[in-house]
Scaffold this motif. Structure first.
Motif, PDB file in Angstrom:
ATOM      1  N   MET A  80      13.455   0.829  31.496  1.00 23.46           N
ATOM      2  CA  MET A  80      14.428   1.209  30.495  1.00 23.46           C
ATOM      3  C   MET A  80      15.487   2.087  31.139  1.00 23.46           C
ATOM      4  N   ILE A  81      15.083   2.924  32.059  1.00 24.83           N
ATOM      5  CA  ILE A  81      16.040   3.819  32.692  1.00 24.83           C
ATOM      6  C   ILE A  81      17.020   3.034  33.561  1.00 24.83           C
ATOM      7  N   ILE A  82      16.514   2.039  34.273  1.00 27.52           N
ATOM      8  CA  ILE A  82      17.369   1.247  35.156  1.00 27.52           C
ATOM      9  C   ILE A  82      18.408   0.481  34.347  1.00 27.52           C
ATOM     10  N   SER A  83      17.958  -0.260  33.352  1.00 31.50           N
ATOM     11  CA  SER A  83      18.883  -1.090  32.582  1.00 31.50           C
ATOM     12  C   SER A  83      19.849  -0.243  31.758  1.00 31.50           C
ATOM     13  N   ARG A  84      19.378   0.877  31.223  1.00 32.42           N
ATOM     14  CA  ARG A  84      20.244   1.739  30.417  1.00 32.42           C
ATOM     15  C   ARG A  84      21.344   2.351  31.271  1.00 32.42           C
ATOM     16  N   THR A  85      20.975   2.842  32.449  1.00 30.90           N
ATOM     17  CA  THR A  85      21.958   3.469  33.332  1.00 30.90           C
ATOM     18  C   THR A  85      23.021   2.470  33.776  1.00 30.90           C
ATOM     19  N   LEU A  86      22.582   1.293  34.202  1.00 28.25           N
ATOM     20  CA  LEU A  86      23.545   0.279  34.637  1.00 28.25           C
ATOM     21  C   LEU A  86      24.422  -0.199  33.486  1.00 28.25           C
ATOM     22  N   ALA A  87      23.824  -0.397  32.320  1.00 22.34           N
ATOM     23  CA  ALA A  87      24.608  -0.872  31.169  1.00 22.34           C
ATOM     24  C   ALA A  87      25.638   0.167  30.747  1.00 22.34           C
ATOM     25  N   ARG A  88      25.258   1.421  30.716  1.00 18.86           N
ATOM     26  CA  ARG A  88      26.227   2.461  30.333  1.00 18.86           C
ATOM     27  C   ARG A  88      27.373   2.537  31.335  1.00 18.86           C
TER      28      ARG A  88
ATOM     29  N   PHE B 240      22.751 -13.169  34.735  1.00 18.04           N
ATOM     30  CA  PHE B 240      21.723 -12.735  35.675  1.00 18.04           C
ATOM     31  C   PHE B 240      21.865 -11.249  36.007  1.00 18.04           C
ATOM     32  N   ALA B 241      23.098 -10.785  36.183  1.00 18.34           N
ATOM     33  CA  ALA B 241      23.327  -9.369  36.510  1.00 18.34           C
ATOM     34  C   ALA B 241      22.937  -8.449  35.359  1.00 18.34           C
ATOM     35  N   ALA B 242      23.071  -8.920  34.138  1.00 24.12           N
ATOM     36  CA  ALA B 242      22.715  -8.096  32.976  1.00 24.12           C
ATOM     37  C   ALA B 242      21.206  -8.052  32.763  1.00 24.12           C
ATOM     38  N   TRP B 243      20.529  -9.164  33.020  1.00 23.20           N
ATOM     39  CA  TRP B 243      19.099  -9.237  32.720  1.00 23.20           C
ATOM     40  C   TRP B 243      18.200  -8.909  33.898  1.00 23.20           C
ATOM     41  N   LEU B 244      18.737  -8.824  35.103  1.00 25.67           N
ATOM     42  CA  LEU B 244      17.932  -8.437  36.263  1.00 25.67           C
ATOM     43  C   LEU B 244      17.336  -7.033  36.112  1.00 25.67           C
ATOM     44  N   PRO B 245      18.071  -6.041  35.593  1.00 29.53           N
ATOM     45  CA  PRO B 245      17.452  -4.726  35.384  1.00 29.53           C
ATOM     46  C   PRO B 245      16.295  -4.756  34.378  1.00 29.53           C
ATOM     47  N   VAL B 246      16.355  -5.653  33.402  1.00 30.66           N
ATOM     48  CA  VAL B 246      15.247  -5.781  32.450  1.00 30.66           C
ATOM     49  C   VAL B 246      14.015  -6.308  33.178  1.00 30.66           C
TER      50      VAL B 246
ATOM     51  N   VAL C  25       8.250  -2.719  36.999  1.00 35.12           N
ATOM     52  CA  VAL C  25       7.774  -1.333  37.120  1.00 35.12           C
ATOM     53  C   VAL C  25       6.653  -1.070  36.115  1.00 35.12           C
ATOM     54  N   LEU C  26       6.808  -1.562  34.904  1.00 40.00           N
ATOM     55  CA  LEU C  26       5.758  -1.391  33.902  1.00 40.00           C
ATOM     56  C   LEU C  26       4.474  -2.115  34.299  1.00 40.00           C
ATOM     57  N   ALA C  27       4.599  -3.303  34.867  1.00 45.25           N
ATOM     58  CA  ALA C  27       3.417  -4.042  35.329  1.00 45.25           C
ATOM     59  C   ALA C  27       2.730  -3.293  36.464  1.00 45.25           C
TER      60      ALA C  27
ATOM     61  N   LEU D  19      -4.015  -1.152  22.936  1.00 49.49           N
ATOM     62  CA  LEU D  19      -2.869  -1.427  22.076  1.00 49.49           C
ATOM     63  C   LEU D  19      -1.953  -0.208  21.980  1.00 49.49           C
ATOM     64  N   ALA D  20      -2.553   0.952  21.745  1.00 56.78           N
ATOM     65  CA  ALA D  20      -1.762   2.171  21.546  1.00 56.78           C
ATOM     66  C   ALA D  20      -1.165   2.718  22.844  1.00 56.78           C
ATOM     67  N   LEU D  21      -1.889   2.601  23.951  1.00 58.04           N
ATOM     68  CA  LEU D  21      -1.431   3.192  25.206  1.00 58.04           C
ATOM     69  C   LEU D  21      -0.731   2.207  26.132  1.00 58.04           C
ATOM     70  N   GLY D  22      -0.890   0.919  25.869  1.00 60.74           N
ATOM     71  CA  GLY D  22      -0.297  -0.070  26.750  1.00 60.74           C
ATOM     72  C   GLY D  22       0.710  -0.960  26.074  1.00 60.74           C
ATOM     73  N   PHE D  23       0.264  -1.754  25.135  1.00 60.11           N
ATOM     74  CA  PHE D  23       1.105  -2.793  24.556  1.00 60.11           C
ATOM     75  C   PHE D  23       2.303  -2.237  23.798  1.00 60.11           C
ATOM     76  N   ILE D  24       2.085  -1.294  22.921  1.00 59.64           N
ATOM     77  CA  ILE D  24       3.184  -0.778  22.092  1.00 59.64           C
ATOM     78  C   ILE D  24       4.253  -0.064  22.928  1.00 59.64           C
ATOM     79  N   PRO D  25       3.884   0.834  23.855  1.00 57.59           N
ATOM     80  CA  PRO D  25       4.938   1.447  24.680  1.00 57.59           C
ATOM     81  C   PRO D  25       5.679   0.447  25.563  1.00 57.59           C
ATOM     82  N   ILE D  26       4.949  -0.520  26.121  1.00 59.21           N
ATOM     83  CA  ILE D  26       5.600  -1.520  26.963  1.00 59.21           C
ATOM     84  C   ILE D  26       6.590  -2.342  26.145  1.00 59.21           C
ATOM     85  N   GLN D  27       6.200  -2.747  24.959  1.00 59.69           N
ATOM     86  CA  GLN D  27       7.112  -3.510  24.108  1.00 59.69           C
ATOM     87  C   GLN D  27       8.327  -2.676  23.731  1.00 59.69           C
TER      88      GLN D  27
END
Length: 96
Positions: A1-9, A21-27, A33-35, A64-72
């Motif tokens: 989130m930090i990578i894509s947010r910084t580049l997008a801003r 491709f340039a917009a979605w590569l940070p995602v 990183v999350l994986a 669910l609470a510590l992995g899936f929801i924060p990752i989503q």
């Protein structure tokens, strides 16, 4: 989130519209990183659940609470920033 947010801003401030491709590569980088973080924390989590003898429903709820929801949450926000960086305001929504 930090990578894509910084580049997008930065791109929005510079008024540059990146390609798809340039917009979605940070995602994809955020997802990698999350994986990696999930992979590093998997063994300690598994050892903790075995040591504390968690019931199966508690293990699933914890995953669910510590992995899936924060990752989503992170991937959704990253995707929103990627889409926002590609958005063009060519009079959309302006009254004529």
């Amino acid at each position: 989130m930090i990578i894509s947010r910084t580049l997008a801003r930065r791109r929005i401030a510079a008024a540059t519209r990146p390609g798809w491709f340039a917009a979605w590569l940070p995602v994809l980088a955020d997802a990698a990183v999350l994986a990696l973080v999930l992979g590093l924390l998997w063994s300690p989590f598994r050892d903790l659940t075995v040591t504390l003898n968690f019931p199966r429903w508690a293990t699933i709820a914890a995953l669910l609470a510590l992995g899936f929801i924060p990752i989503q949450g992170v991937l959704i926000i990253s995707s929103l920033w990627a889409a926002k960086s590609r958005w063009q305001g060519d009079g959309v929504g302006k009254p004529e």
